[in-house]
Design a protein around this motif. Structure first.
Motif, PDB file in Angstrom:
ATOM      1  N   VAL A 103      -8.305  -9.749   7.579  1.00 48.24           N
ATOM      2  CA  VAL A 103      -9.138  -8.556   7.397  1.00 48.24           C
ATOM      3  C   VAL A 103      -8.436  -7.322   7.966  1.00 48.24           C
ATOM      4  N   LEU A 104      -7.915  -7.437   9.183  1.00 46.00           N
ATOM      5  CA  LEU A 104      -7.215  -6.301   9.784  1.00 46.00           C
ATOM      6  C   LEU A 104      -5.992  -5.904   8.960  1.00 46.00           C
ATOM      7  N   THR A 105      -5.254  -6.892   8.482  1.00 50.57           N
ATOM      8  CA  THR A 105      -4.056  -6.605   7.694  1.00 50.57           C
ATOM      9  C   THR A 105      -4.422  -5.939   6.374  1.00 50.57           C
ATOM     10  N   ILE A 106      -5.436  -6.444   5.690  1.00 49.08           N
ATOM     11  CA  ILE A 106      -5.831  -5.872   4.400  1.00 49.08           C
ATOM     12  C   ILE A 106      -6.335  -4.443   4.575  1.00 49.08           C
ATOM     13  N   ILE A 107      -7.117  -4.192   5.615  1.00 50.55           N
ATOM     14  CA  ILE A 107      -7.548  -2.813   5.900  1.00 50.55           C
ATOM     15  C   ILE A 107      -6.318  -1.948   6.149  1.00 50.55           C
ATOM     16  N   GLY A 108      -5.390  -2.470   6.949  1.00 47.91           N
ATOM     17  CA  GLY A 108      -4.183  -1.718   7.273  1.00 47.91           C
ATOM     18  C   GLY A 108      -3.343  -1.390   6.066  1.00 47.91           C
ATOM     19  N   VAL A 109      -3.073  -2.388   5.225  1.00 44.82           N
ATOM     20  CA  VAL A 109      -2.214  -2.122   4.062  1.00 44.82           C
ATOM     21  C   VAL A 109      -2.919  -1.219   3.050  1.00 44.82           C
ATOM     22  N   ALA A 110      -4.245  -1.314   2.965  1.00 45.28           N
ATOM     23  CA  ALA A 110      -4.973  -0.414   2.069  1.00 45.28           C
ATOM     24  C   ALA A 110      -4.828   1.034   2.546  1.00 45.28           C
ATOM     25  N   LEU A 111      -4.920   1.248   3.857  1.00 42.05           N
ATOM     26  CA  LEU A 111      -4.778   2.602   4.389  1.00 42.05           C
ATOM     27  C   LEU A 111      -3.341   3.121   4.265  1.00 42.05           C
ATOM     28  N   VAL A 112      -2.363   2.258   4.512  1.00 40.19           N
ATOM     29  CA  VAL A 112      -0.967   2.679   4.353  1.00 40.19           C
ATOM     30  C   VAL A 112      -0.702   3.037   2.891  1.00 40.19           C
ATOM     31  N   SER A 113      -1.188   2.221   1.978  1.00 42.32           N
ATOM     32  CA  SER A 113      -1.023   2.503   0.556  1.00 42.32           C
ATOM     33  C   SER A 113      -1.701   3.818   0.183  1.00 42.32           C
ATOM     34  N   LEU A 114      -2.908   4.046   0.703  1.00 38.20           N
ATOM     35  CA  LEU A 114      -3.612   5.304   0.439  1.00 38.20           C
ATOM     36  C   LEU A 114      -2.815   6.489   0.982  1.00 38.20           C
ATOM     37  N   GLY A 115      -2.199   6.329   2.141  1.00 38.31           N
ATOM     38  CA  GLY A 115      -1.351   7.391   2.684  1.00 38.31           C
ATOM     39  C   GLY A 115      -0.199   7.722   1.745  1.00 38.31           C
ATOM     40  N   HIS A 116       0.421   6.695   1.178  1.00 39.90           N
ATOM     41  CA  HIS A 116       1.502   6.919   0.211  1.00 39.90           C
ATOM     42  C   HIS A 116       0.975   7.602  -1.046  1.00 39.90           C
TER      43      HIS A 116
END
Length: 134
Positions: A103-116
């Motif tokens: 869950v933490l990883t998926i939230i994290g990668v979603a936010l990093v992707s959104l930043g890109h």
């Protein structure tokens, strides 16, 4: 002239970050299904080394692409969103393997992707074309 040559590199890094974020999310979901549901691949899919290497790669790409964009364009949103995502990904390394980590990883990668994505959108905006010349 140099700025025009560098801009496509930054865009490619943002696109690579989006792709890798999606691949990471798929890895997390497949790990849960394959290991929990089918009982296979636990040594490979849940290896802490995969997550450490993934975090290092995500951090490097985000540092270059998002950091470069933040310095060039002076827009905080992509940087703040991506760094929040990297914080979640780092937090995932601190919890035991399992659902919490996923869950933490998926939230994290979603936010990093959104930043890109935000970084790319700004690069293509009229504001950027007027102010930055990209």
């Amino acid at each position: 002239m140099v700025v025009r040559a560098i801009s496509p590199i930054r865009r490619r890094l943002d696109r690579a970050g989006i792709f890798l974020s999606g691949a990471c999310a798929i890895h997390c979901l497949l790990s849960i299904v394959l290991v929990s549901g089918l009982g296979i691949g636990g040594e490979f899919f849940l290896s802490p080394d995969i997550h450490r290497v993934g975090l290092v790669i995500a951090t490097l790409i985000a540092a270059v692409a998002i950091g470069w964009g933040a310095l060039r364009h002076r827009v905080a949103a992509p940087f703040v969103v991506a760094m929040t995502g990297l914080t979640f990904m780092g937090g995932a390394l601190a919890v035991p393997h399992g659902y919490e980590e996923a869950v933490l990883t998926i939230i994290g990668v979603a936010l990093v992707s959104l930043g890109h994505v935000l970084n790319l959108r700004h690069t293509h905006s009229a504001t950027c074309k007027e102010r930055c010349g990209d």
